[in-house]
Design a protein around this motif. Structure first.
Motif, PDB file in Angstrom:
ATOM      1  N   ALA A 175     -29.145 -18.426   0.905  1.00 44.58           N
ATOM      2  CA  ALA A 175     -28.571 -18.231   0.172  1.00 44.58           C
ATOM      3  C   ALA A 175     -28.875 -17.038  -0.986  1.00 44.58           C
ATOM      4  O   ALA A 175     -30.111 -16.807  -1.131  1.00 44.58           O
ATOM      5  N   ASP A 176     -27.306 -16.171  -1.126  1.00 37.12           N
ATOM      6  CA  ASP A 176     -28.323 -14.770  -2.310  1.00 37.12           C
ATOM      7  C   ASP A 176     -27.930 -15.701  -3.392  1.00 37.12           C
ATOM      8  O   ASP A 176     -29.121 -15.524  -4.094  1.00 37.12           O
ATOM      9  N   GLU A 177     -27.021 -15.707  -4.260  1.00 39.05           N
ATOM     10  CA  GLU A 177     -26.437 -16.011  -4.959  1.00 39.05           C
ATOM     11  C   GLU A 177     -25.869 -17.851  -4.783  1.00 39.05           C
ATOM     12  O   GLU A 177     -25.874 -18.506  -4.275  1.00 39.05           O
ATOM     13  N   TYR A 178     -25.791 -18.613  -6.842  1.00 41.40           N
ATOM     14  CA  TYR A 178     -26.091 -19.567  -6.583  1.00 41.40           C
ATOM     15  C   TYR A 178     -24.712 -19.765  -7.799  1.00 41.40           C
ATOM     16  O   TYR A 178     -25.079 -19.544  -8.671  1.00 41.40           O
ATOM     17  N   GLU A 197     -37.111 -23.076  -7.698  1.00 40.74           N
ATOM     18  CA  GLU A 197     -36.103 -22.488  -7.482  1.00 40.74           C
ATOM     19  C   GLU A 197     -36.392 -20.955  -7.578  1.00 40.74           C
ATOM     20  O   GLU A 197     -35.989 -20.522  -7.304  1.00 40.74           O
ATOM     21  N   ASP A 254     -30.659  -8.025 -10.082  1.00 42.83           N
ATOM     22  CA  ASP A 254     -29.753  -9.050  -9.208  1.00 42.83           C
ATOM     23  C   ASP A 254     -29.972 -10.358  -9.172  1.00 42.83           C
ATOM     24  O   ASP A 254     -29.049 -11.292  -8.444  1.00 42.83           O
ATOM     25  N   GLU A 255     -30.813 -11.255 -10.373  1.00 46.23           N
ATOM     26  CA  GLU A 255     -31.131 -13.012  -9.940  1.00 46.23           C
ATOM     27  C   GLU A 255     -31.218 -12.365 -11.516  1.00 46.23           C
ATOM     28  O   GLU A 255     -31.583 -11.770 -12.616  1.00 46.23           O
ATOM     29  N   ASN A 305     -36.256 -14.409  -1.541  1.00 48.78           N
ATOM     30  CA  ASN A 305     -35.084 -14.398  -0.467  1.00 48.78           C
ATOM     31  C   ASN A 305     -35.033 -12.226  -1.446  1.00 48.78           C
ATOM     32  O   ASN A 305     -34.366 -11.796  -0.416  1.00 48.78           O
ATOM     33  N   LEU A 310     -30.803 -22.081  -1.553  1.00 53.15           N
ATOM     34  CA  LEU A 310     -31.873 -20.509  -1.900  1.00 53.15           C
ATOM     35  C   LEU A 310     -32.823 -20.680  -0.525  1.00 53.15           C
ATOM     36  O   LEU A 310     -32.737 -19.967  -0.898  1.00 53.15           O
ATOM     37  N   ARG A 365     -37.471 -10.660   0.532  1.00 51.89           N
ATOM     38  CA  ARG A 365     -36.964 -10.222   2.073  1.00 51.89           C
ATOM     39  C   ARG A 365     -35.795  -8.815   2.104  1.00 51.89           C
ATOM     40  O   ARG A 365     -36.377  -7.737   2.587  1.00 51.89           O
ATOM     41  N   ARG A 366     -34.766  -8.872   0.777  1.00 47.76           N
ATOM     42  CA  ARG A 366     -33.808  -8.023   1.317  1.00 47.76           C
ATOM     43  C   ARG A 366     -34.158  -6.786   0.561  1.00 47.76           C
ATOM     44  O   ARG A 366     -33.715  -5.571   1.391  1.00 47.76           O
ATOM     45  N   ALA A 394     -38.279 -19.287  -4.563  1.00 49.52           N
ATOM     46  CA  ALA A 394     -37.310 -19.393  -3.106  1.00 49.52           C
ATOM     47  C   ALA A 394     -36.305 -18.107  -4.337  1.00 49.52           C
ATOM     48  O   ALA A 394     -35.665 -17.315  -3.005  1.00 49.52           O
ATOM     49  N   ARG A 395     -35.660 -17.878  -5.083  1.00 50.62           N
ATOM     50  CA  ARG A 395     -35.342 -16.398  -5.291  1.00 50.62           C
ATOM     51  C   ARG A 395     -36.251 -15.813  -4.935  1.00 50.62           C
ATOM     52  O   ARG A 395     -35.646 -13.970  -5.444  1.00 50.62           O
TER      53      ARG A 395
END
Lengths: 257, 257
Positions: free
Chosen positions: B116-119, A128, A117-118, A135, B112, A138-139, A131-132
DNA sequence: ATAATTTGTAACTGGTTTGTAACAGCCATG
DNA sequence: CATGGCTGTTACAAACCAGTTACAAATTAT
């Protein structure tokens, strides 16, 4: 049966009142330093963080607990991170964040194509990565909550009661209801999860309040007493919570469903 | 009412048999070149691609069509990408990918944190951006399919009321009507979507406002109080919104349809 | 721009929950 | 069966949490 020596399990420390999230996170990295660094970031934020040094340990933990997010080093001894990613992705909705030492673009792309996913490159910025993770948590939790929506309406059986986990409520067979406090409920949960096994005061304290226990501390005893009272234990028979003298407490196996 | 002149709408061309996905994607960028480049990437892959040159056009399209993923330039004339991100994130589960010309780490983090989901940084690698879009589309569509399962029954039953979702209006059985505010409505929606499940203030805050909650924050309590008042809860019985002390709130299962 | 509505904040109140201390009873061992 | 440590119980105080109100800030409509 290996691993438990290297497996680090930690709960959030101090700001206990403000548990921002009950998400479970797994950190997999073979470098002790990096693993510790990542673990401490997330502990700060109030996540329940577990860690493993290789894919095998990780799989062992993943099989046992429902994690929300895994941080996975691409380069691992033995089975590598990409393989694990592919395996995890088939058959679970867990969030996967790949961590790598290289800025290599190809690594990144292959990782993403495997279903991660990331993707985060070392050296990473704590803000950073937090934050990732946030997110992603949460999803994943959103998905989970939708998936299990009308499942698990089944309440858990304990003694002569049905436990409504959402309301922290005991529903008696005779229609009576007893409201548990958060502490009582958590105690019952922990005992239920370790049904038949004796839990020391120390362990209980750790699971309930994330803090240490010392010999003069009677708070667990009092909590047990309060829970017993609500379970209507007559101290004689119908005894669900058993005292193991000098050791701790356990929930009688007969109490389960 | 502007814009339709500049709005580019394209569908995949020929290889129609091999439509890999029916996902709808929106590209928002003020540079014609970049917009075209991105659009062509996705057309190749068989996505339905729409594009806009600024936030206003984007909003117009977003209001009209159910997109799965938006690619958003951070720097836009007028309303910028971050603002739009925050607006989109509250009240929809659309996938958001931020695009920027700078490698600036701070930009990335703030993006993020806005949800936002991605960057992705320019110059971008087509294969990477496609992998990210593909992952995101998968997740969003998964969520959507679960969400719409039993949603949108037009008029939802709650307590002694019918909820007109379109007008955010409560229609009483006695003919009375009560107007909900946006916040009250969203709170009710979230509780309804998780009916019978306890939602922590933290979770509610995240769903409603996409921001964190701290222990001194009483805004959720106030919102609950306002909603309760409009639902005419007499604090005695007929209690739809239940307080779970130390945990959060839940909507009583009996309140549903 | 101004007014109305909605939302967030702060302060205060009442209530619940939890930790501590004190004491009484129980258990295990010599 | 007496003793010292361990556990059960109770009462109280401190900490914590939720409901409410009024007001300020922000947003939206006019």
């Amino acid at each position: 049966m290996v691993g438990s020596a290297v497996v680090v399990v930690k709960w959030k420390g101090l700001k206990s009142a403000m548990l921002t999230s009950d998400a479970k996170i797994l950190v997999v990295d073979d470098s002790d330093v990096i693993r510790q660094t990542l673990v401490s970031y997330f502990e700060e934020e109030g996540y329940a963080v577990f860690s493993a040094a290789n894919a095998e340990q990780a799989e062992e933990l993943l099989a046992r607990e429902p994690f929300d997010v895994v941080l996975l080093d691409i380069r691992l001894p033995g089975k590598d991170g990409l393989t694990l990613t592919r395996e995890l992705r088939t058959g679970s909705e867990i969030g996967i964040i790949l961590v790598t030492g290289r800025q290599d673009e190809l690594d990144r792309i292959i990782g993403l194509e495997c279903g991660a996913d990331e993707y985060v490159a070392k050296p990473f910025n704590p803000r950073e990565i937090l934050a990732r993770v946030k997110n992603l948590v949460r999803r994943v939790q959103r998905l989970r909550s939708l998936e299990t929506r009308d499942a698990e309406t089944e309440s858990i059986r304990v003694g002569g009661w049905n436990l409504d986990a959402h309301r922290r409520l005991l529903l008696g067979d005779d229609g009576e209801t007893v409201q548990l406090t958060e502490g009582e409920y958590q105690l019952l949960q922990v005992l239920l999860q370790n049904i038949g096994k004796t839990m020391s005061r120390d362990q209980l304290m750790d699971r309930l309040k994330h803090r240490a226990w010392d010999a003069t501390d009677r708070s667990i005893d009092v909590l047990v007493a309060r829970l017993r009272k609500k379970l209507r234990e007559d101290a004689s028979h119908t005894q669900q919570i058993v005292t193991v003298h000098g050791v701790g407490y356990l929930l009688s196996p007969a109490s389960g469903r």
